[in-house]
Design a protein around this motif. Structure first.
Motif, PDB file in Angstrom:
ATOM      1  N   UNK A  10       5.224  -4.812   1.082  1.00 41.23           N
ATOM      2  CA  UNK A  10       5.338  -4.608  -0.435  1.00 41.23           C
ATOM      3  C   UNK A  10       4.441  -3.420  -0.811  1.00 41.23           C
ATOM      4  N   UNK A  11       3.471  -3.178  -0.269  1.00 42.47           N
ATOM      5  CA  UNK A  11       2.572  -2.213  -0.589  1.00 42.47           C
ATOM      6  C   UNK A  11       3.288  -0.767   0.061  1.00 42.47           C
ATOM      7  N   UNK A  12       3.655  -0.760   1.234  1.00 43.49           N
ATOM      8  CA  UNK A  12       4.176   0.202   1.857  1.00 43.49           C
ATOM      9  C   UNK A  12       5.663   0.602   1.249  1.00 43.49           C
ATOM     10  N   UNK A  13       6.354  -0.065   0.790  1.00 42.38           N
ATOM     11  CA  UNK A  13       7.723   0.130   0.306  1.00 42.38           C
ATOM     12  C   UNK A  13       7.429   0.988  -0.986  1.00 42.38           C
ATOM     13  N   UNK A  14       6.206   0.997  -1.572  1.00 46.34           N
ATOM     14  CA  UNK A  14       6.147   1.642  -2.738  1.00 46.34           C
ATOM     15  C   UNK A  14       5.915   2.945  -2.687  1.00 46.34           C
ATOM     16  N   UNK A  15       5.549   3.410  -1.119  1.00 46.03           N
ATOM     17  CA  UNK A  15       5.225   4.829  -0.534  1.00 46.03           C
ATOM     18  C   UNK A  15       6.166   5.325   0.231  1.00 46.03           C
ATOM     19  N   UNK A  16       6.835   4.613   1.019  1.00 47.69           N
ATOM     20  CA  UNK A  16       7.540   4.971   2.117  1.00 47.69           C
ATOM     21  C   UNK A  16       9.163   4.615   2.136  1.00 47.69           C
ATOM     22  N   UNK A  17       9.778   5.221   2.845  1.00 48.31           N
ATOM     23  CA  UNK A  17      10.993   4.694   3.023  1.00 48.31           C
ATOM     24  C   UNK A  17      11.296   3.366   3.401  1.00 48.31           C
ATOM     25  N   UNK A  18      12.468   2.727   3.330  1.00 51.22           N
ATOM     26  CA  UNK A  18      12.496   1.455   3.760  1.00 51.22           C
ATOM     27  C   UNK A  18      12.745   1.441   5.363  1.00 51.22           C
TER      28      UNK A  18
END
Length: 45
Positions: A10-18
């Motif tokens: 959830x955190x990473x998906x706001x910064x990086x591509x899926x």
């Protein structure tokens, strides 16, 4: 899947591509999309 892993996604998906998250974790990109969609729905409530 652990709660910690879901929170990480959830955190990473706001910064990086899926796709990049899926490659790092070793799951399908669709799994990342589904987790992010669930996260967005919870945040809207």
């Amino acid at each position: 899947m652990t709660k910690q892993l879901i929170e990480y996604i959830e955190r990473e998906s706001q910064k990086r591509t899926f796709l990049s998250i899926a490659d790092d974790i070793g799951v399908d990109e669709k799994t990342i999309r589904n987790i992010f969609q669930d996260y967005c729905e919870r945040e809207e409530e």
